[in-house]
Write an enzyme that holds these catalytic residues in place. Structure first.
Site, PDB file in Angstrom:
ATOM      1  N   ARG A  48     -11.187  38.555  95.727  1.00  0.00           N
ATOM      2  CA  ARG A  48     -11.868  39.815  95.390  1.00  0.00           C
ATOM      3  C   ARG A  48     -13.288  39.596  94.897  1.00  0.00           C
ATOM      4  O   ARG A  48     -14.054  40.538  94.778  1.00  0.00           O
ATOM      5  CB  ARG A  48     -11.082  40.554  94.298  1.00  0.00           C
ATOM      6  CG  ARG A  48      -9.810  41.216  94.788  1.00  0.00           C
ATOM      7  CD  ARG A  48      -9.261  42.163  93.740  1.00  0.00           C
ATOM      8  NE  ARG A  48      -8.990  41.499  92.472  1.00  0.00           N
ATOM      9  CZ  ARG A  48      -8.723  42.149  91.330  1.00  0.00           C
ATOM     10  NH1 ARG A  48      -8.720  43.470  91.308  1.00  0.00           N
ATOM     11  NH2 ARG A  48      -8.480  41.478  90.225  1.00  0.00           N
ATOM     12  N   ASP A  91      -7.056  43.226  97.455  1.00  0.00           N
ATOM     13  CA  ASP A  91      -6.510  43.198  96.102  1.00  0.00           C
ATOM     14  C   ASP A  91      -5.080  42.693  96.203  1.00  0.00           C
ATOM     15  O   ASP A  91      -4.220  43.348  96.816  1.00  0.00           O
ATOM     16  CB  ASP A  91      -6.548  44.603  95.507  1.00  0.00           C
ATOM     17  CG  ASP A  91      -6.119  44.633  94.049  1.00  0.00           C
ATOM     18  OD1 ASP A  91      -5.402  43.695  93.609  1.00  0.00           O
ATOM     19  OD2 ASP A  91      -6.478  45.592  93.339  1.00  0.00           O
ATOM     20  N   LEU A  92      -4.806  41.520  95.627  1.00  0.00           N
ATOM     21  CA  LEU A  92      -3.480  40.914  95.756  1.00  0.00           C
ATOM     22  C   LEU A  92      -2.392  41.747  95.100  1.00  0.00           C
ATOM     23  O   LEU A  92      -1.212  41.572  95.400  1.00  0.00           O
ATOM     24  CB  LEU A  92      -3.481  39.501  95.162  1.00  0.00           C
ATOM     25  CG  LEU A  92      -4.437  38.497  95.819  1.00  0.00           C
ATOM     26  CD1 LEU A  92      -4.302  37.131  95.157  1.00  0.00           C
ATOM     27  CD2 LEU A  92      -4.180  38.398  97.309  1.00  0.00           C
ATOM     28  N   LYS A 145       1.956  24.541  91.068  1.00  0.00           N
ATOM     29  CA  LYS A 145       2.579  24.618  89.756  1.00  0.00           C
ATOM     30  C   LYS A 145       1.682  25.453  88.839  1.00  0.00           C
ATOM     31  O   LYS A 145       0.477  25.590  89.126  1.00  0.00           O
ATOM     32  CB  LYS A 145       2.811  23.216  89.181  1.00  0.00           C
ATOM     33  CG  LYS A 145       1.564  22.536  88.617  1.00  0.00           C
ATOM     34  CD  LYS A 145       1.947  21.263  87.918  1.00  0.00           C
ATOM     35  CE  LYS A 145       0.763  20.653  87.220  1.00  0.00           C
ATOM     36  NZ  LYS A 145       0.360  21.322  85.995  1.00  0.00           N
ATOM     37  N   HIS A 175       0.528  17.076  93.464  1.00  0.00           N
ATOM     38  CA  HIS A 175      -0.492  16.237  94.102  1.00  0.00           C
ATOM     39  C   HIS A 175      -0.353  14.755  93.752  1.00  0.00           C
ATOM     40  O   HIS A 175      -0.847  13.901  94.484  1.00  0.00           O
ATOM     41  CB  HIS A 175      -1.901  16.742  93.755  1.00  0.00           C
ATOM     42  CG  HIS A 175      -2.311  16.527  92.332  1.00  0.00           C
ATOM     43  ND1 HIS A 175      -2.000  17.399  91.320  1.00  0.00           N
ATOM     44  CD2 HIS A 175      -3.032  15.533  91.758  1.00  0.00           C
ATOM     45  CE1 HIS A 175      -2.500  16.969  90.187  1.00  0.00           C
ATOM     46  NE2 HIS A 175      -3.132  15.837  90.414  1.00  0.00           N
ATOM     47  N   ASP A 232       3.761  21.420  81.398  1.00  0.00           N
ATOM     48  CA  ASP A 232       2.609  21.257  82.285  1.00  0.00           C
ATOM     49  C   ASP A 232       2.625  19.934  83.025  1.00  0.00           C
ATOM     50  O   ASP A 232       2.169  19.862  84.173  1.00  0.00           O
ATOM     51  CB  ASP A 232       1.317  21.373  81.454  1.00  0.00           C
ATOM     52  CG  ASP A 232       0.072  21.461  82.331  1.00  0.00           C
ATOM     53  OD1 ASP A 232       0.111  22.181  83.345  1.00  0.00           O
ATOM     54  OD2 ASP A 232      -0.931  20.802  82.002  1.00  0.00           O
ATOM     55  N   HIS A 237       5.055  16.330  87.197  1.00  0.00           N
ATOM     56  CA  HIS A 237       4.390  15.083  87.584  1.00  0.00           C
ATOM     57  C   HIS A 237       5.147  13.831  87.123  1.00  0.00           C
ATOM     58  O   HIS A 237       5.426  12.929  87.913  1.00  0.00           O
ATOM     59  CB  HIS A 237       2.968  15.032  87.022  1.00  0.00           C
ATOM     60  CG  HIS A 237       2.080  16.125  87.522  1.00  0.00           C
ATOM     61  ND1 HIS A 237       2.155  16.619  88.799  1.00  0.00           N
ATOM     62  CD2 HIS A 237       1.070  16.801  86.922  1.00  0.00           C
ATOM     63  CE1 HIS A 237       1.243  17.560  88.962  1.00  0.00           C
ATOM     64  NE2 HIS A 237       0.584  17.686  87.842  1.00  0.00           N
ATOM     65  N   LYS A 337      -3.640  15.086  76.187  1.00  0.00           N
ATOM     66  CA  LYS A 337      -5.044  15.461  76.331  1.00  0.00           C
ATOM     67  C   LYS A 337      -5.857  14.888  75.173  1.00  0.00           C
ATOM     68  O   LYS A 337      -5.316  14.574  74.120  1.00  0.00           O
ATOM     69  CB  LYS A 337      -5.193  16.989  76.372  1.00  0.00           C
ATOM     70  CG  LYS A 337      -4.610  17.611  77.645  1.00  0.00           C
ATOM     71  CD  LYS A 337      -4.926  19.085  77.732  1.00  0.00           C
ATOM     72  CE  LYS A 337      -4.475  19.655  79.069  1.00  0.00           C
ATOM     73  NZ  LYS A 337      -5.211  19.071  80.213  1.00  0.00           N
TER      74      LYS A 337
END
Length: 487
Positions: A48, A91-92, A145, A175, A232, A237, A337
């Site tokens: 959009r 517009d999804l 994900k 990935h 996450d 992963h 992190k």
């Protein structure tokens, strides 16, 4: 990897960060290489934030070009790549808008690939909208994900998508499974007689799998604060990498043979007793600190994060696999992190020799180890002991490198490039099957539930370090340490 497969690649979220940094650069590299993408293949971006194709191409020139071709952009290849790109503004959230998408692609050739580089809340509405205009036939759909917040929500998404697309049409992407060293791990294990006799509890003392990031949550504070490191990174992963390391040899490399063996590993994970979580699971949250000379803020002060947040930004786990090959071998998983370095690696520590006539150094743990580095540089390194030059029998650690750039003239293929080509060509082996995903969620959920019930805050760690001290203490209880601590 040559292909004649014609395709129409429809990219939902065509102006998003993932599309700009990963998906479109990967498609460009495949285009630039020549022969990887059929000449008739088209890319149709859906978004959009642009009004027409001209505006979208300007956006791509500004936001994608910086992420392609490290040694400079081949302008001729770039111009011909842009000719592949079409654009549809819809517009999804409005199913009626998908008529415009259907009309735009109805005459384009080949298999249709729908890549959902959007938030998971849009997965089901997009699938229903595609079905409402008949676009779920002769097609494949790629789901990014996170696929759900827990087992229940994951199943709800999979149920809804599964009503519209058959399982063989669904490509759940991770990935890390497309990275070159992961592919070479399979080649080393199953293509050589050298490692298979050693790849078991009798000869392996422990295995470490680490995915560490220097970055914080950046602009993803709102998302991350409702997700955390366990959801996450671990549920997908890290458990996928563990299953690749620990799987039995498949009878072939076809998609279901590989995924059947991965599933057996996930189902063999020893359930974690909630009473033992404090011993085998460490959760942390970064505070302010210094990384490479730059001061960085605490997690709780990041944009989009609640000041009193108890979301974990670090997880370390001790995992066991209850089968004959791995019984008793600890697998240590770690992700976080704002750590000291950006690194992803698998470390296989072999047992020390049972008796040494050459001195104590030959008896130390980790004298023989295999290190598979996934990022930032992709290498495989085998460590062993050798005699130092000079008088006496003094041993030192040396290593043998699998240096891809010295053995192979072709450049390494990026993970997204490999996986996108696999989608276009209908290869499912490197994508996550639904039963794998369910098994991973089922193992992770007791940890999530116990952390929620106990309401204990994460252990603090300074940015620029390797996480809470409890992570190192957990390994010390088993007579070992993280690789960087030994070095």
């Amino acid at each position: 990897m040559q292909t004649d497969s014609s395709f129409t690649f429809v990219l939902f979220g065509g102006t998003g960060d993932l599309s700009m940094r990963k998906i479109l650069p990967a498609l460009f590299e495949a285009h630039r290489a020549g022969g990887m993408l059929a000449d008739s293949g088209k890319i149709v971006a859906v978004a959009r934030h642009a009004t027409d194709r001209r505006e979208y191409i300007e956006w791509v020139n500004e936001h994608v070009k910086p992420h392609v071709s490290k040694n400079g952009v081949d302008e001729t290849a770039w111009a011909s790549f842009l000719e592949r790109i079409e654009f549809v503004n819809i517009d999804l959230g409005k199913a009626e808008d998908f008529v415009h998408l259907r009309d735009a692609i109805k005459d384009l050739p080949g298999i249709r690939v729908f890549y959902l580089a959007t938030g998971p809340s849009l997965f089901v509405p997009i699938c229903h909208a595609l079905a409402s205009v008949g676009l779920n036939e002769n097609s494949r759909i790629v789901l990014e994900k996170p696929l759900g917040y827990d087992l229940k929500s994951s199943n709800a998404i999979n149920d809804a998508v599964g009503e519209i697309f058959a399982e063989e049409q669904i490509y759940r992407i991770d990935h890390y499974l497309g990275k070159e060293p992961v592919q070479n791990l399979l080649a080393l294990r199953f293509g050589n007689a050298l490692f298979e006799p050693l790849w078991r509890r009798e000869w392996v003392e422990s295995i470490q799998i680490t995915i560490a990031e220097e970055l914080g949550v950046e602009a993803r504070g709102d998302f991350y604060d409702n997700t955390g490191a366990l959801r996450d990174m671990v549920q997908n992963h890290l458990l996928q990498l563990l299953s690749i390391v620990a799987m039995e040899p498949p009878h072939s490399m076809d998609s279901d043979s590989v995924r059947d063996e991965k599933l057996r590993v996930l189902r063999a994970l020893k359930p974690i007793d909630p009473r033992d979580i404090g011993k085998v699971a460490v959760r942390g949250q970064y505070h302010s600190g210094v990384i490479r000379g730059t001061a960085v803020p605490a997690y709780a002060t990041e944009s989009g994060v609640r000041p009193d947040s108890t979301t974990e930004t670090f997880v370390a786990l001790k995992v066991e696999i209850e089968n004959w090959r791995w019984a008793g071998v600890p697998f240590f998983l770690r992700t976080g992190k704002r750590l000291a370095d950006r690194v992803a690696e698998i470390v296989v520590n072999f047992r020390a020799v049972p008796h040494s006539a050459l001195g104590a150094s030959a008896l130390r743990a980790g004298a023989n180890r295999l290190v598979i580095r996934l990022q930032p540089n992709e290498t495989i390194r085998l460590y062993c002991l050798a005699k130092q030059p000079g008088e006496g029998m003094n041993l030192a650690s040396v290593h043998l490198d699998l240096a891809f750039d010295q053995f192979f003239r072709e450049g390494q293929m990026e993970a997204y490039q490999r996986l996108l080509l696999d989608v276009i060509n209908g290869r499912l082996a490197l994508f996550v099957r639904r039963d794998e995903q369910e098994a991973a969620w089922r193992w992770v959920e007791p940890i999530l539930n116990e952390w929620k019930v106990s309401n204990k805050p994460p252990k603090p760690y300074a940015s620029g370090t390797w996480g809470p001290a409890a992570s190192s203490a957990m390994l010390a209880q088993h007579g070992t340490c993280w690789l960087e601590e030994e070095n």
